[in-house]
Design a protein around this motif. Structure first.
Motif, PDB file in Angstrom:
ATOM      1  N   HIS A 257       0.842  -1.189   0.000  1.00 23.84           N
ATOM      2  CA  HIS A 257       0.000   0.000   0.000  1.00 23.84           C
ATOM      3  C   HIS A 257       0.876   1.238   0.000  1.00 23.84           C
ATOM      4  O   HIS A 257       1.878   1.313   0.717  1.00 23.84           O
ATOM      5  N   LEU A 258       0.463   2.208  -0.823  1.00 28.75           N
ATOM      6  CA  LEU A 258       1.122   3.513  -0.878  1.00 28.75           C
ATOM      7  C   LEU A 258       0.050   4.551  -0.581  1.00 28.75           C
ATOM      8  O   LEU A 258      -0.976   4.593  -1.267  1.00 28.75           O
ATOM      9  N   LEU A 259       0.275   5.356   0.458  1.00 23.52           N
ATOM     10  CA  LEU A 259      -0.721   6.354   0.839  1.00 23.52           C
ATOM     11  C   LEU A 259      -0.198   7.761   0.545  1.00 23.52           C
ATOM     12  O   LEU A 259       0.970   8.064   0.839  1.00 23.52           O
ATOM     13  N   PHE A 260      -1.059   8.580  -0.002  1.00 26.65           N
ATOM     14  CA  PHE A 260      -0.769  10.003  -0.181  1.00 26.65           C
ATOM     15  C   PHE A 260      -1.726  10.815   0.690  1.00 26.65           C
ATOM     16  O   PHE A 260      -2.853  10.402   0.931  1.00 26.65           O
ATOM     17  N   GLY A 261      -1.258  11.980   1.133  1.00 25.60           N
ATOM     18  CA  GLY A 261      -2.065  12.787   2.051  1.00 25.60           C
ATOM     19  C   GLY A 261      -2.924  13.838   1.373  1.00 25.60           C
ATOM     20  O   GLY A 261      -3.139  14.906   1.928  1.00 25.60           O
ATOM     21  N   SER A 262      -3.431  13.549   0.194  1.00 25.21           N
ATOM     22  CA  SER A 262      -4.263  14.535  -0.506  1.00 25.21           C
ATOM     23  C   SER A 262      -5.580  14.700   0.229  1.00 25.21           C
ATOM     24  O   SER A 262      -6.302  13.729   0.448  1.00 25.21           O
ATOM     25  N   SER A 263      -5.893  15.933   0.594  1.00 26.06           N
ATOM     26  CA  SER A 263      -7.179  16.213   1.216  1.00 26.06           C
ATOM     27  C   SER A 263      -8.246  16.297   0.128  1.00 26.06           C
ATOM     28  O   SER A 263      -7.940  16.297  -1.063  1.00 26.06           O
ATOM     29  N   LEU A 264      -9.489  16.383   0.550  1.00 21.98           N
ATOM     30  CA  LEU A 264     -10.589  16.499  -0.408  1.00 21.98           C
ATOM     31  C   LEU A 264     -10.394  17.736  -1.283  1.00 21.98           C
ATOM     32  O   LEU A 264     -10.616  17.708  -2.488  1.00 21.98           O
ATOM     33  N   THR A 265      -9.946  18.807  -0.670  1.00 18.30           N
ATOM     34  CA  THR A 265      -9.761  20.059  -1.412  1.00 18.30           C
ATOM     35  C   THR A 265      -8.659  19.911  -2.446  1.00 18.30           C
ATOM     36  O   THR A 265      -8.841  20.247  -3.621  1.00 18.30           O
ATOM     37  N   SER A 266      -7.495  19.417  -2.029  1.00 20.16           N
ATOM     38  CA  SER A 266      -6.390  19.315  -2.983  1.00 20.16           C
ATOM     39  C   SER A 266      -6.680  18.239  -4.024  1.00 20.16           C
ATOM     40  O   SER A 266      -6.246  18.355  -5.172  1.00 20.16           O
ATOM     41  N   LEU A 267      -7.432  17.221  -3.653  1.00 28.19           N
ATOM     42  CA  LEU A 267      -7.799  16.200  -4.623  1.00 28.19           C
ATOM     43  C   LEU A 267      -8.720  16.779  -5.694  1.00 28.19           C
ATOM     44  O   LEU A 267      -8.548  16.522  -6.885  1.00 28.19           O
ATOM     45  N   SER A 268      -9.691  17.570  -5.267  1.00 22.40           N
ATOM     46  CA  SER A 268     -10.608  18.196  -6.234  1.00 22.40           C
ATOM     47  C   SER A 268      -9.839  19.120  -7.168  1.00 22.40           C
ATOM     48  O   SER A 268     -10.104  19.174  -8.370  1.00 22.40           O
ATOM     49  N   ILE A 269      -8.872  19.842  -6.615  1.00 21.14           N
ATOM     50  CA  ILE A 269      -8.056  20.733  -7.447  1.00 21.14           C
ATOM     51  C   ILE A 269      -7.275  19.922  -8.468  1.00 21.14           C
ATOM     52  O   ILE A 269      -7.216  20.260  -9.655  1.00 21.14           O
ATOM     53  N   SER A 270      -6.669  18.837  -8.022  1.00 17.57           N
ATOM     54  CA  SER A 270      -5.844  18.056  -8.948  1.00 17.57           C
ATOM     55  C   SER A 270      -6.711  17.353  -9.989  1.00 17.57           C
ATOM     56  O   SER A 270      -6.286  17.181 -11.136  1.00 17.57           O
ATOM     57  N   LEU A 271      -7.922  16.974  -9.628  1.00 18.25           N
ATOM     58  CA  LEU A 271      -8.810  16.345 -10.608  1.00 18.25           C
ATOM     59  C   LEU A 271      -9.161  17.325 -11.719  1.00 18.25           C
ATOM     60  O   LEU A 271      -9.100  17.009 -12.910  1.00 18.25           O
ATOM     61  N   LEU A 272      -9.534  18.550 -11.329  1.00 22.47           N
ATOM     62  CA  LEU A 272      -9.882  19.552 -12.346  1.00 22.47           C
ATOM     63  C   LEU A 272      -8.667  19.892 -13.202  1.00 22.47           C
ATOM     64  O   LEU A 272      -8.784  20.027 -14.431  1.00 22.47           O
TER      65      LEU A 272
END
Lengths: 517, 119
Positions: A257-272
């Protein structure tokens, strides 16, 4: 009170400001204490807030811990390998370290009145879910002049958690053969390059030019970055390099398992941001993926790495408050340092998407989760045609055919010749109106790249060609893993082209292996 | 400086970089301030014109004009705190305390935390 913003309304017409929480200021969970924080219109006290974040974390992670789902509703957690944490020094990954340590690696489990481990044997702190944990950090100061090396500061943060092993990497390792030998076991992998046009940019043809060019890893990396056409491309390239470095390192060390600490906010930013740059096909992988390197030869690797973002339901505001109330110190990410140092151009991609999402989080917090949940539902229509050589993500098929259908490749088309009449004569000299050659084009790296990576390498800014520092060589070095699989076999090197051989020649090649009837 | 209030400030999440890298600071704010948030008058001299009880909105203007060392656009936007910066008043979300209209009291602790440094 505030104005509704309607210019037709009376100048002094005011409306009551909409409350950002329910009617009561008391905690909605315990209903005993006054609230301290508002999260998506719900009010929580300080004591109830931390367990809620912990619960969201475990809910996002634990269904993916066991290799097989099984039938039990609450199975004993046991991973097949060790754990790897991607650490950037930012808010999310700092919290990730703390929660993982407290939940799965703290040494002395609390006991109940009878002396048994509290919570039962299946409680995470009582069972060793992962035998060990490594923390990977990628230092990017080598990419920018004037940036401070933060490796030792990061090391001091990780050392606060004695159960974790620190694995520092550098962004230039992506161009270092010795690093590649360590993670892949390959004795010799050539350093390959792409041809550059006379303007110093990577050509659309993406032809592999040469082998070893005698640059140090740092020089090779800087040459690669300076050959990219836009600032957005540089930012994307750095993200890809960082991610692939960590993927290979985690896989080579037996992580399941590899975990990243992307929060919901930063994840939404990176998705867009990803979608805006042509990364829509791999949008599911941006959220969560199972990854294994494509082997050059021999059997396929048996261990698959699950890449998970367990803070994906926790907003940046929740992360900030969690860190503050739990005294988690945050060093800060390189993007913010760059912003403070005035390297504004490299944060442009971040700025547009993040301004939009952060603004949403302030006024319409539920909308931020809508972005992530909508992307979660997206699925490509067809199966991938392979793995992109550059970003190591699934690659859709027939990209070049699709681009050919939607774009004008040559002005030699008769239908377009009439359009050229309006262009002043001096300007027509730059237009290629020659008839394309009928010889089949050389096989290029284009066929082995996803749409997003191809766009990263070849897109042009509408503001004109980027003025970059003089390029050291006439070729742009590529990350070392691009040449992992045999380039000759794929027809990218050697004479540069595959050719169809006749049936007689084919028979001559295999004649000695044929069994006589 | 009779009547001035001491407000304790804490900057976190990278925001301290904008304030001379000092995480913990304090400022003196008069009990009544100009209604238009003008920060030209000092705490000693009484301000002329319309006044209001010193509130968080005025404090933000005061910080921008007198304490901030660089990049004001990363701190303030459209007359208020830039989105992405969390404000805690005595360990409580400012959204629960009325945001900018919260009236300051002596020895209040205001914490500004930037959430813009990602994952």
């Amino acid at each position: 009170m505030s104005s509704c913003g309607n210019p037709a309304a009376e100048e002094h017409a005011l409306m009551p400001r909409r409350l950002k929480f329910g009617k009561s200021k008391d905690c909605v969970r315990c209903r005993l204490k006054p609230g301290n924080i508002v999260i998506r219109h719900a009010v929580y006290c300080k004591e109830c807030f931390t367990p809620i974040v912990d619960m969201k974390f475990r809910k996002a992670l634990e269904p993916s811990v066991n290799a097989r789902a099984g039938t039990s509703k609450r199975p004993k957690l046991k991973a097949s390998g060790n754990l790897c944490l991607g650490f950037s020094g930012g808010l999310g990954s700092s919290i990730l370290l703390d929660i993982v340590h407290n939940t799965y690696f703290s040494s002395r489990p609390p006991l109940d009145d009878s002396g048994n481990p509290r919570g039962g044997i299946n409680h995470p702190r009582n069972a060793s879910v992962w035998p060990s944990c490594i923390v990977c950090y990628v230092e990017t100061c080598g990419a920018f002049a004037g940036m401070q090396d933060m490796t030792e500061d990061i090391r001091s943060v990780v050392e606060r958690y004695p159960s974790f092993d620190f694995v520092p990497l550098r962004i230039e390792d992506a161009f270092d053969g010795s690093w590649w030998t360590n993670v892949s076991g390959s004795n010799s992998t050539p350093q390959v390059c792409l041809e550059l046009s006379k303007e110093g940019l990577i050509t659309d043809g993406l032809h592999v030019a040469s082998n070893v060019i005698g640059l140090t890893p740092v020089e090779a990396m800087r040459t690669y970055l300076s050959s990219l056409p836009t600032q957005t491309a540089i930012s994307s390239a750095l993200q890809n390099l960082t991610r692939v470095l960590i993927l290979h390192t985690a896989h080579s060390r037996g992580s399941s398992h590899l975990l990243f600490g992307s929060s919901l906010t930063s994840l939404s930013i990176s998705l867009l941001s990803s979608i805006s740059q042509g990364g829509g096909y791999a949008i599911r992988e941006e959220l969560q993926e199972e990854w294994a390197p494509v082997a050059a030869s021999g059997p396929k690797p048996s261990n698959v790495l699950r890449v998970i973002r367990p803070l994906r339901d926790v907003t940046a505001k929740e992360c900030a408050v969690y860190a503050w109330w739990n005294s988690i110190s945050v060093i800060g990410r390189d993007k913010q340092r760059r912003a403070i140092l005035g390297i504004a151009a490299l944060t442009k991609k971040l700025t547009y998407s993040s301004d939009f999402v952060v603004g949403l989080e302030k006024d319409y917090p539920s909308t931020v989760s809508t972005i992530a949940r909508t992307c979660e539902k997206l699925e490509p229509k067809d199966a991938p045609s392979g793995q992109c050589r550059l970003c190591k993500r699934p690659m859709q098929s027939a990209i070049q055919e699709w681009k050919g259908r939607i774009s004008i490749r040559s002005y030699s088309d008769n239908k377009l010749s009439a359009d050229l009449a309006h262009i002043p004569s001096p300007c027509r000299g730059n237009l290629d109106t020659s008839t394309p050659s009928q010889v089949p084009p050389l096989l290029s790296l284009t066929d082995f790249l996803c749409y997003s990576c191809h766009t990263t390498l070849t897109s042009r800014s509408s503001r004109g060609v980027k003025q970059s520092a003089p390029v050291i060589s006439s070729a742009a070095p590529l990350p070392i893993w691009v040449a992992n699989r045999d380039l000759h076999e794929d027809g990218l090197m050697g004479d540069g082209a595959r050719r169809k051989i006749s049936e007689e020649e084919m028979l001559d090649n295999v004649a000695e292996f044929l069994i006589d009837n | 400086m009779a009547g001035t209030m001491t407000i304790k400030l804490v900057f976190s999440g990278g925001l301290e970089l904008l304030f001379g890298n000092e995480r913990n600071q304090s400022v003196l704010i008069p009990p009544f301030v100009p209604s238009d948030n003008s920060t030209h008058s000092s705490p000693d001299t009484p301000s002329t014109g319309e006044t209001k009880a010193a509130d968080l909105e005025y404090l933000i203007y005061h910080l921008r004009d007198h304490v901030l060392k660089e990049r004001p656009e990363l701190f303030m936007e459209n007359g208020t705190i830039r989105p992405g910066i969390l404000v805690l008043i005595n360990n409580t979300d400012w959204e629960l305390e009325g945001e900018g209209s919260y009236q300051l009291c002596n020895n209040d602790e205001i914490v500004f935390i930037s959430t813009l440094h990602g994952g």
